[in-house]
Design a protein around this motif. Sequence first.
Motif, PDB file in Angstrom:
ATOM      1  N   GLU A  61      22.131  37.344  55.506  1.00  0.00           N
ATOM      2  CA  GLU A  61      21.919  38.126  56.724  1.00  0.00           C
ATOM      3  C   GLU A  61      20.563  38.808  56.639  1.00  0.00           C
ATOM      4  O   GLU A  61      20.044  39.080  55.550  1.00  0.00           O
ATOM      5  N   THR A  62      19.974  39.076  57.803  1.00  0.00           N
ATOM      6  CA  THR A  62      18.778  39.909  57.830  1.00  0.00           C
ATOM      7  C   THR A  62      19.182  41.342  57.512  1.00  0.00           C
ATOM      8  O   THR A  62      20.208  41.822  58.017  1.00  0.00           O
ATOM      9  N   TRP A  63      18.411  42.028  56.677  1.00  0.00           N
ATOM     10  CA  TRP A  63      18.843  43.370  56.275  1.00  0.00           C
ATOM     11  C   TRP A  63      17.653  44.285  56.024  1.00  0.00           C
ATOM     12  O   TRP A  63      16.515  43.846  55.872  1.00  0.00           O
ATOM     13  N   GLU A  64      17.958  45.575  56.024  1.00  0.00           N
ATOM     14  CA  GLU A  64      17.006  46.607  55.627  1.00  0.00           C
ATOM     15  C   GLU A  64      17.771  47.669  54.844  1.00  0.00           C
ATOM     16  O   GLU A  64      18.967  47.865  55.056  1.00  0.00           O
ATOM     17  N   VAL A  65      17.075  48.320  53.940  1.00  0.00           N
ATOM     18  CA  VAL A  65      17.656  49.416  53.162  1.00  0.00           C
ATOM     19  C   VAL A  65      16.832  50.665  53.438  1.00  0.00           C
ATOM     20  O   VAL A  65      15.593  50.624  53.368  1.00  0.00           O
ATOM     21  N   ILE A  66      17.510  51.759  53.752  1.00  0.00           N
ATOM     22  CA  ILE A  66      16.838  53.030  54.019  1.00  0.00           C
ATOM     23  C   ILE A  66      17.332  54.056  53.011  1.00  0.00           C
ATOM     24  O   ILE A  66      18.508  54.430  53.012  1.00  0.00           O
ATOM     25  N   PHE A  67      16.436  54.480  52.136  1.00  0.00           N
ATOM     26  CA  PHE A  67      16.728  55.555  51.190  1.00  0.00           C
ATOM     27  C   PHE A  67      16.229  56.869  51.777  1.00  0.00           C
ATOM     28  O   PHE A  67      15.103  56.946  52.274  1.00  0.00           O
ATOM     29  N   ALA A 123       9.768  50.775  44.845  1.00  0.00           N
ATOM     30  CA  ALA A 123      10.696  49.768  45.376  1.00  0.00           C
ATOM     31  C   ALA A 123      10.276  49.325  46.772  1.00  0.00           C
ATOM     32  O   ALA A 123      10.350  48.131  47.107  1.00  0.00           O
ATOM     33  N   ALA A 124       9.836  50.282  47.609  1.00  0.00           N
ATOM     34  CA  ALA A 124       9.403  49.954  48.965  1.00  0.00           C
ATOM     35  C   ALA A 124       8.126  49.118  48.961  1.00  0.00           C
ATOM     36  O   ALA A 124       7.942  48.241  49.811  1.00  0.00           O
ATOM     37  N   GLU A 125       7.242  49.366  48.012  1.00  0.00           N
ATOM     38  CA  GLU A 125       6.016  48.576  47.914  1.00  0.00           C
ATOM     39  C   GLU A 125       6.308  47.152  47.446  1.00  0.00           C
ATOM     40  O   GLU A 125       5.628  46.201  47.850  1.00  0.00           O
ATOM     41  N   HIS A 126       7.334  47.016  46.626  1.00  0.00           N
ATOM     42  CA  HIS A 126       7.696  45.696  46.105  1.00  0.00           C
ATOM     43  C   HIS A 126       8.416  44.858  47.153  1.00  0.00           C
ATOM     44  O   HIS A 126       8.280  43.621  47.168  1.00  0.00           O
ATOM     45  N   ASP A 127       9.190  45.490  48.032  1.00  0.00           N
ATOM     46  CA  ASP A 127       9.985  44.767  49.035  1.00  0.00           C
ATOM     47  C   ASP A 127       9.865  45.513  50.359  1.00  0.00           C
ATOM     48  O   ASP A 127      10.324  46.653  50.473  1.00  0.00           O
ATOM     49  N   ASP A 128       9.255  44.868  51.356  1.00  0.00           N
ATOM     50  CA  ASP A 128       9.030  45.559  52.630  1.00  0.00           C
ATOM     51  C   ASP A 128      10.298  45.719  53.460  1.00  0.00           C
ATOM     52  O   ASP A 128      10.275  46.325  54.536  1.00  0.00           O
ATOM     53  N   ARG A 129      11.415  45.207  52.969  1.00  0.00           N
ATOM     54  CA  ARG A 129      12.693  45.447  53.646  1.00  0.00           C
ATOM     55  C   ARG A 129      13.312  46.778  53.226  1.00  0.00           C
ATOM     56  O   ARG A 129      14.338  47.190  53.762  1.00  0.00           O
ATOM     57  N   ILE A 130      12.680  47.426  52.263  1.00  0.00           N
ATOM     58  CA  ILE A 130      13.135  48.735  51.786  1.00  0.00           C
ATOM     59  C   ILE A 130      12.237  49.811  52.383  1.00  0.00           C
ATOM     60  O   ILE A 130      11.006  49.710  52.327  1.00  0.00           O
ATOM     61  N   ARG A 131      12.851  50.822  52.941  1.00  0.00           N
ATOM     62  CA  ARG A 131      12.125  51.961  53.501  1.00  0.00           C
ATOM     63  C   ARG A 131      12.635  53.225  52.829  1.00  0.00           C
ATOM     64  O   ARG A 131      13.851  53.412  52.675  1.00  0.00           O
ATOM     65  N   ALA A 132      11.717  54.069  52.419  1.00  0.00           N
ATOM     66  CA  ALA A 132      12.094  55.328  51.763  1.00  0.00           C
ATOM     67  C   ALA A 132      11.539  56.500  52.564  1.00  0.00           C
ATOM     68  O   ALA A 132      10.380  56.489  52.983  1.00  0.00           O
ATOM     69  N   THR A 149       7.557  55.716  53.693  1.00  0.00           N
ATOM     70  CA  THR A 149       6.824  54.569  53.150  1.00  0.00           C
ATOM     71  C   THR A 149       6.406  53.571  54.223  1.00  0.00           C
ATOM     72  O   THR A 149       5.549  52.735  53.977  1.00  0.00           O
ATOM     73  N   SER A 150       6.985  53.677  55.408  1.00  0.00           N
ATOM     74  CA  SER A 150       6.552  52.802  56.500  1.00  0.00           C
ATOM     75  C   SER A 150       5.370  53.389  57.257  1.00  0.00           C
ATOM     76  O   SER A 150       4.804  52.739  58.125  1.00  0.00           O
ATOM     77  N   ARG A 151       5.023  54.664  56.938  1.00  0.00           N
ATOM     78  CA  ARG A 151       3.852  55.320  57.539  1.00  0.00           C
ATOM     79  C   ARG A 151       3.087  56.004  56.422  1.00  0.00           C
ATOM     80  O   ARG A 151       3.141  57.217  56.255  1.00  0.00           O
ATOM     81  N   ARG A 152       2.374  55.263  55.650  1.00  0.00           N
ATOM     82  CA  ARG A 152       1.732  55.817  54.464  1.00  0.00           C
ATOM     83  C   ARG A 152       0.539  56.713  54.784  1.00  0.00           C
ATOM     84  O   ARG A 152      -0.029  57.342  53.918  1.00  0.00           O
ATOM     85  N   ASP A 153       0.136  56.750  56.079  1.00  0.00           N
ATOM     86  CA  ASP A 153      -0.973  57.607  56.452  1.00  0.00           C
ATOM     87  C   ASP A 153      -0.513  58.978  56.937  1.00  0.00           C
ATOM     88  O   ASP A 153      -1.288  59.750  57.477  1.00  0.00           O
ATOM     89  N   VAL A 154       0.783  59.282  56.719  1.00  0.00           N
ATOM     90  CA  VAL A 154       1.312  60.565  57.159  1.00  0.00           C
ATOM     91  C   VAL A 154       0.626  61.693  56.391  1.00  0.00           C
ATOM     92  O   VAL A 154       0.606  61.714  55.160  1.00  0.00           O
ATOM     93  N   SER A 155       0.037  62.626  57.117  1.00  0.00           N
ATOM     94  CA  SER A 155      -0.653  63.750  56.474  1.00  0.00           C
ATOM     95  C   SER A 155       0.015  65.080  56.752  1.00  0.00           C
ATOM     96  O   SER A 155      -0.342  66.099  56.183  1.00  0.00           O
ATOM     97  N   ALA A 156       0.990  65.092  57.667  1.00  0.00           N
ATOM     98  CA  ALA A 156       1.715  66.323  57.995  1.00  0.00           C
ATOM     99  C   ALA A 156       3.171  65.977  58.195  1.00  0.00           C
ATOM    100  O   ALA A 156       3.515  64.850  58.546  1.00  0.00           O
ATOM    101  N   PRO A 157       4.062  66.942  57.961  1.00  0.00           N
ATOM    102  CA  PRO A 157       5.484  66.684  58.125  1.00  0.00           C
ATOM    103  C   PRO A 157       5.821  66.229  59.540  1.00  0.00           C
ATOM    104  O   PRO A 157       5.227  66.687  60.510  1.00  0.00           O
ATOM    105  N   THR A 158       6.717  65.291  59.630  1.00  0.00           N
ATOM    106  CA  THR A 158       7.201  64.797  60.909  1.00  0.00           C
ATOM    107  C   THR A 158       8.514  65.475  61.236  1.00  0.00           C
ATOM    108  O   THR A 158       9.422  65.496  60.408  1.00  0.00           O
ATOM    109  N   ILE A 159       8.625  65.999  62.422  1.00  0.00           N
ATOM    110  CA  ILE A 159       9.841  66.693  62.832  1.00  0.00           C
ATOM    111  C   ILE A 159      10.790  65.686  63.469  1.00  0.00           C
ATOM    112  O   ILE A 159      10.398  64.924  64.356  1.00  0.00           O
TER     113      ILE A 159
END
Length: 318
Positions: free
Chosen positions: A32-38, A54-63, A305-315
């Motif tokens: 199955e197509t899958w994603e993991v969110i930590f 882990a996210a850098e090794h596998d783009d289906r993983i998001r942290a 990890t899907s937005r590595r350019d984040v410079s400020a907290p996201t609400i």
Amino acid sequence: MKLSVVLPVRDEAPVIPDLVPRLTSALDALDETWEVIFIDDGSRDSSWALLQAAAEHDDRIRAIRFSRGFGHQIALSAGLRLATGDAVVTMDSDLQHPPDVIRSLLAKAAEGYDVVYAVRTEHDSESWFKRRSAHLFYWLLGRLTALDLPQAGGDFRYMSRRIVDALLAMPERNLFLRGMTRWVGYEQTTVEYERAPRAAGASKYTVRKMFGFGWDAVISFSSVPLRIASVLGIVFSFLGLIYLAYVIGIRLFTEQAVAGWTSVVAAVIVLGGVQLLCLGIIGQYLGRMYDEIKGRPLFLIADDTSRRDVSAPTIESR
């Protein structure tokens, strides 16, 4: 079908190196197509660095890393909000929820169920105290509410997209997702599994946190404590009237009345204690109403990890 798997993480660095390959292998075997969110809920060890790797090794993983610890239920809720799958599996990250059980959850869901709970068998690896306290909790909650939660259940479960959307539509802040999932209804069932011992580390649920979690569950789904407060008020008012009649009788028909009677003080202490108890119960409900009215965001995201350019907290909020 795309499957999302959501796992809250708090100080699980010793487990993550074993968890990630076991989880990805189990998911790859599903075809199955899958994603993991930590969701890193304020870890103070090296958990975040391991999740990033882990996210850098596998783009289906998001942290996701919170700006601080917001709590296990909030972390689960954040994962549900970020999940893009047609179905979601939530589970703990301590390997007591074996990844191989996901196949059984999906197989049962294929029979037409929207929610499939993974419930522990009698061969539970937890201590006697935790097993008995969990049994007592579900027994008590079943009598205070109409939820009828599965015994030996937890946060290891499958949910269809319409269940996830229904949960996200609820604007509650003091979350008890086990009860909320049961409340939405639809077709629900269970599968059994044998919970493994923790791979490493110790449980983050102390006795104090367990008590607080149980109290949140009762307050969220039952007004029985308010009724108990009312009953206590009625009972002790009636006892007070009886005592008043007794005092008047002693005064009018005997010579035993003594100024500053000790029992009067005792009665005042008892009645005062009951009043404070009732006010405390009412205050718990009012406090939760106040939290809802303030409308603060449920959590803040510091890193993604899907937005590595984040410079400020996201609400993120409901």
